[in-house]
Design a protein around this motif. Sequence first.
Motif, PDB file in Angstrom:
ATOM      1  N   ASN A 122       0.902  -1.563  -0.133  1.00  0.00           N
ATOM      2  CA  ASN A 122      -0.558   0.570   0.121  1.00  0.00           C
ATOM      3  C   ASN A 122       0.669   1.264   0.318  1.00  0.00           C
ATOM      4  OD1 ASN A 122      -1.632  -1.941   2.470  1.00  0.00           O
ATOM      5  ND2 ASN A 122      -2.152  -1.591   0.460  1.00  0.00           N
ATOM      6  N   VAL A 123       1.908   0.711   0.514  1.00  0.00           N
ATOM      7  CA  VAL A 123       2.974   2.101   1.030  1.00  0.00           C
ATOM      8  C   VAL A 123       4.096   1.972   0.153  1.00  0.00           C
ATOM      9  CG1 VAL A 123       4.233   3.755   2.355  1.00  0.00           C
ATOM     10  CG2 VAL A 123       1.960   3.385   3.025  1.00  0.00           C
ATOM     11  N   ILE A 124       4.935   2.009  -1.454  1.00  0.00           N
ATOM     12  CA  ILE A 124       6.478   2.256  -1.449  1.00  0.00           C
ATOM     13  C   ILE A 124       7.610   3.517  -1.355  1.00  0.00           C
ATOM     14  CG2 ILE A 124       5.435   0.683  -3.209  1.00  0.00           C
ATOM     15  CD1 ILE A 124       6.132   3.132  -5.156  1.00  0.00           C
ATOM     16  N   ILE A 125       8.676   2.994  -0.409  1.00  0.00           N
ATOM     17  CA  ILE A 125       9.523   4.481  -0.779  1.00  0.00           C
ATOM     18  C   ILE A 125      10.932   3.859  -0.673  1.00  0.00           C
ATOM     19  CG2 ILE A 125      11.513   5.597   1.494  1.00  0.00           C
ATOM     20  CD1 ILE A 125       8.796   4.382   3.548  1.00  0.00           C
ATOM     21  N   VAL A 126      10.871   4.701  -1.996  1.00  0.00           N
ATOM     22  CA  VAL A 126      12.209   4.431  -2.547  1.00  0.00           C
ATOM     23  C   VAL A 126      13.273   5.935  -2.286  1.00  0.00           C
ATOM     24  CG1 VAL A 126      13.180   4.784  -5.342  1.00  0.00           C
ATOM     25  CG2 VAL A 126      11.222   4.327  -4.898  1.00  0.00           C
ATOM     26  N   ASP A 127      13.666   4.760  -1.757  1.00  0.00           N
ATOM     27  CA  ASP A 127      15.779   5.483  -1.250  1.00  0.00           C
ATOM     28  C   ASP A 127      16.310   5.489  -2.126  1.00  0.00           C
ATOM     29  OD1 ASP A 127      16.972   6.992   0.669  1.00  0.00           O
ATOM     30  OD2 ASP A 127      17.777   4.881   1.790  1.00  0.00           O
ATOM     31  N   GLU A 128      17.376   6.944  -2.145  1.00  0.00           N
ATOM     32  CA  GLU A 128      18.024   7.513  -3.315  1.00  0.00           C
ATOM     33  C   GLU A 128      17.576   7.223  -4.448  1.00  0.00           C
ATOM     34  OE1 GLU A 128      20.562   8.987  -3.140  1.00  0.00           O
ATOM     35  OE2 GLU A 128      20.718   9.288  -1.506  1.00  0.00           O
ATOM     36  N   PHE A 129      16.362   6.986  -4.915  1.00  0.00           N
ATOM     37  CA  PHE A 129      15.183   7.030  -5.758  1.00  0.00           C
ATOM     38  C   PHE A 129      16.467   7.423  -7.743  1.00  0.00           C
ATOM     39  CE2 PHE A 129      13.916  11.582  -5.434  1.00  0.00           C
ATOM     40  CZ  PHE A 129      13.792  11.939  -6.868  1.00  0.00           C
ATOM     41  N   ARG A 130      17.377   8.352  -7.479  1.00  0.00           N
ATOM     42  CA  ARG A 130      17.881   9.223  -8.485  1.00  0.00           C
ATOM     43  C   ARG A 130      19.407   7.862  -8.917  1.00  0.00           C
ATOM     44  NH1 ARG A 130      23.057  10.246  -6.669  1.00  0.00           N
ATOM     45  NH2 ARG A 130      23.850  10.505  -4.835  1.00  0.00           N
ATOM     46  N   MET A 131      19.105   6.347  -8.625  1.00  0.00           N
ATOM     47  CA  MET A 131      19.889   6.236  -8.976  1.00  0.00           C
ATOM     48  C   MET A 131      19.416   3.985  -9.106  1.00  0.00           C
ATOM     49  SD  MET A 131      23.124   7.194  -7.519  1.00  0.00           S
ATOM     50  CE  MET A 131      24.547   5.213  -8.179  1.00  0.00           C
ATOM     51  N   VAL A 132      17.804   4.300  -9.208  1.00  0.00           N
ATOM     52  CA  VAL A 132      17.272   3.744  -9.878  1.00  0.00           C
ATOM     53  C   VAL A 132      17.143   3.297 -10.456  1.00  0.00           C
ATOM     54  CG1 VAL A 132      15.051   2.619  -9.134  1.00  0.00           C
ATOM     55  CG2 VAL A 132      16.142   3.447  -7.858  1.00  0.00           C
ATOM     56  N   ASP A 133      17.157   2.723 -11.669  1.00  0.00           N
ATOM     57  CA  ASP A 133      16.535   2.555 -13.221  1.00  0.00           C
ATOM     58  C   ASP A 133      15.303   3.484 -13.797  1.00  0.00           C
ATOM     59  OD1 ASP A 133      16.382   2.234 -15.766  1.00  0.00           O
ATOM     60  OD2 ASP A 133      17.112  -0.185 -15.807  1.00  0.00           O
ATOM     61  N   GLU A 134      15.312   3.588 -14.180  1.00  0.00           N
ATOM     62  CA  GLU A 134      14.383   4.721 -15.094  1.00  0.00           C
ATOM     63  C   GLU A 134      13.302   3.839 -16.079  1.00  0.00           C
ATOM     64  OE1 GLU A 134      12.830   8.598 -17.574  1.00  0.00           O
ATOM     65  OE2 GLU A 134      14.933   8.122 -17.726  1.00  0.00           O
ATOM     66  N   THR A 135      13.358   2.761 -16.258  1.00  0.00           N
ATOM     67  CA  THR A 135      12.397   2.030 -17.146  1.00  0.00           C
ATOM     68  C   THR A 135      11.619   0.924 -15.425  1.00  0.00           C
ATOM     69  OG1 THR A 135      14.667   0.148 -16.997  1.00  0.00           O
ATOM     70  CG2 THR A 135      13.777   2.096 -19.078  1.00  0.00           C
ATOM     71  N   VAL A 136      12.002   0.950 -14.598  1.00  0.00           N
ATOM     72  CA  VAL A 136      11.110  -0.401 -13.804  1.00  0.00           C
ATOM     73  C   VAL A 136       9.988   1.050 -13.709  1.00  0.00           C
ATOM     74  CG1 VAL A 136      11.616  -0.879 -11.735  1.00  0.00           C
ATOM     75  CG2 VAL A 136      13.527  -1.330 -13.099  1.00  0.00           C
ATOM     76  N   LEU A 137       9.271  -0.069 -13.697  1.00  0.00           N
ATOM     77  CA  LEU A 137       8.240   0.992 -13.300  1.00  0.00           C
ATOM     78  C   LEU A 137       7.535   0.410 -11.920  1.00  0.00           C
ATOM     79  CD1 LEU A 137       5.532   0.446 -16.067  1.00  0.00           C
ATOM     80  CD2 LEU A 137       7.273   2.513 -16.003  1.00  0.00           C
ATOM     81  N   LEU A 138       8.154   1.481 -11.069  1.00  0.00           N
ATOM     82  CA  LEU A 138       7.606   1.440  -9.396  1.00  0.00           C
ATOM     83  C   LEU A 138       6.416   0.864  -9.368  1.00  0.00           C
ATOM     84  CD1 LEU A 138      10.210   3.559  -8.331  1.00  0.00           C
ATOM     85  CD2 LEU A 138      10.931   1.781  -8.761  1.00  0.00           C
ATOM     86  N   ARG A 139       5.742   1.778  -9.589  1.00  0.00           N
ATOM     87  CA  ARG A 139       4.527   1.390  -9.375  1.00  0.00           C
ATOM     88  C   ARG A 139       3.454   0.357  -9.201  1.00  0.00           C
ATOM     89  NH1 ARG A 139       0.768   7.054 -10.954  1.00  0.00           N
ATOM     90  NH2 ARG A 139       2.084   8.837 -10.010  1.00  0.00           N
ATOM     91  N   LYS A 140       4.075  -0.930  -9.979  1.00  0.00           N
ATOM     92  CA  LYS A 140       3.694  -1.966 -10.162  1.00  0.00           C
ATOM     93  C   LYS A 140       4.146  -2.462  -8.782  1.00  0.00           C
ATOM     94  CE  LYS A 140       3.081  -3.066 -14.731  1.00  0.00           C
ATOM     95  NZ  LYS A 140       1.693  -3.321 -14.879  1.00  0.00           N
ATOM     96  N   PHE A 141       4.780  -2.215  -7.758  1.00  0.00           N
ATOM     97  CA  PHE A 141       5.065  -2.506  -6.520  1.00  0.00           C
ATOM     98  C   PHE A 141       3.558  -2.461  -5.258  1.00  0.00           C
ATOM     99  CE2 PHE A 141       9.543  -1.150  -5.627  1.00  0.00           C
ATOM    100  CZ  PHE A 141       9.576  -2.928  -6.001  1.00  0.00           C
ATOM    101  N   LEU A 142       2.624  -1.250  -6.163  1.00  0.00           N
ATOM    102  CA  LEU A 142       1.515  -1.409  -5.396  1.00  0.00           C
ATOM    103  C   LEU A 142       0.245  -2.051  -5.651  1.00  0.00           C
ATOM    104  CD1 LEU A 142       1.476   2.689  -5.973  1.00  0.00           C
ATOM    105  CD2 LEU A 142       1.726   1.562  -3.601  1.00  0.00           C
ATOM    106  N   THR A 143      -0.550  -1.708  -5.020  1.00  0.00           N
ATOM    107  CA  THR A 143      -1.881  -2.956  -4.322  1.00  0.00           C
ATOM    108  C   THR A 143      -2.872  -1.657  -4.631  1.00  0.00           C
ATOM    109  OG1 THR A 143      -2.666  -5.093  -4.681  1.00  0.00           O
ATOM    110  CG2 THR A 143      -1.774  -4.088  -3.224  1.00  0.00           C
ATOM    111  N   SER A 144      -3.700  -2.437  -4.415  1.00  0.00           N
ATOM    112  CA  SER A 144      -5.141  -2.155  -3.701  1.00  0.00           C
ATOM    113  C   SER A 144      -5.276  -1.668  -2.602  1.00  0.00           C
ATOM    114  CB  SER A 144      -6.157  -2.840  -3.743  1.00  0.00           C
ATOM    115  OG  SER A 144      -6.413  -4.098  -3.058  1.00  0.00           O
ATOM    116  N   PRO A 145      -5.683  -0.554  -2.571  1.00  0.00           N
ATOM    117  CA  PRO A 145      -5.455   0.133  -0.934  1.00  0.00           C
ATOM    118  C   PRO A 145      -5.860  -0.517   0.098  1.00  0.00           C
ATOM    119  CG  PRO A 145      -6.710   2.065  -2.540  1.00  0.00           C
ATOM    120  CD  PRO A 145      -6.599   1.196  -2.986  1.00  0.00           C
TER     121      PRO A 145
END
Length: 207
Positions: A122-145
């Motif tokens: 329900n909550v994703i926290i991305v630390d040092e997100f500048r180092m994360v690959d842009e092509t990876v869709l982080l919102r895929k982590f999220l599910t229903s509230p």
Amino acid sequence: SDVLGIQLKLFQKILFWCMMQFNFTMYLAARGQGKTYLTALFCCVRCILFPGTKIIVSSGTLKQANEVLLKIQDDFMKQSSILRSEISKCNIGQNDASIYFKNGSWIKTRTSSENSRSARANVIIVDEFRMVDETVLLRKFLTSPRQPRYLRKPEYKHLQERNKEIYMSSAYFKSSWAYKKAQSYTLSFFDDKKKYFIVGLPYQISI
């Protein structure tokens, strides 16, 4: 303060309030401002006050992501017997890092990679997100509230929660994709119809 035995500075209180109130938060800070500390605090409080909360802490490397859970294990849990009584299981290893609460909430770490897309929260926290690959869709982590039981009653349906996304990083070059993301957050921040928050704090605060 009473439960965890901590004292926050004024700017930390403001940031913590914003992390709770806004659905999308971006915190850009110089090193030494305690981003990991504040994130660990947010995770603990959110999991205790909102039973059934599922939080994923993600970063470019598992070691970086595990820093948040280590802060909870090595600092907060040692300081607070009440927090220890809320937690049923704490396991921070190389292959599995997770903290489970007795009320059904949990915190897990994942790397921001294609192999981690099976994780849901329900909550994703991305630390040092500048180092994360842009092509990876982080919102895929999220599910229903989160679905607390009171939402089953018609008079409480308007209290349905939204998922949360929190991005944190030290500053970086304008050529990075993170700069464009920060620009989009700034535009959304000034839109009263959206619940976005962005802040950039200079090195003087760290000093």
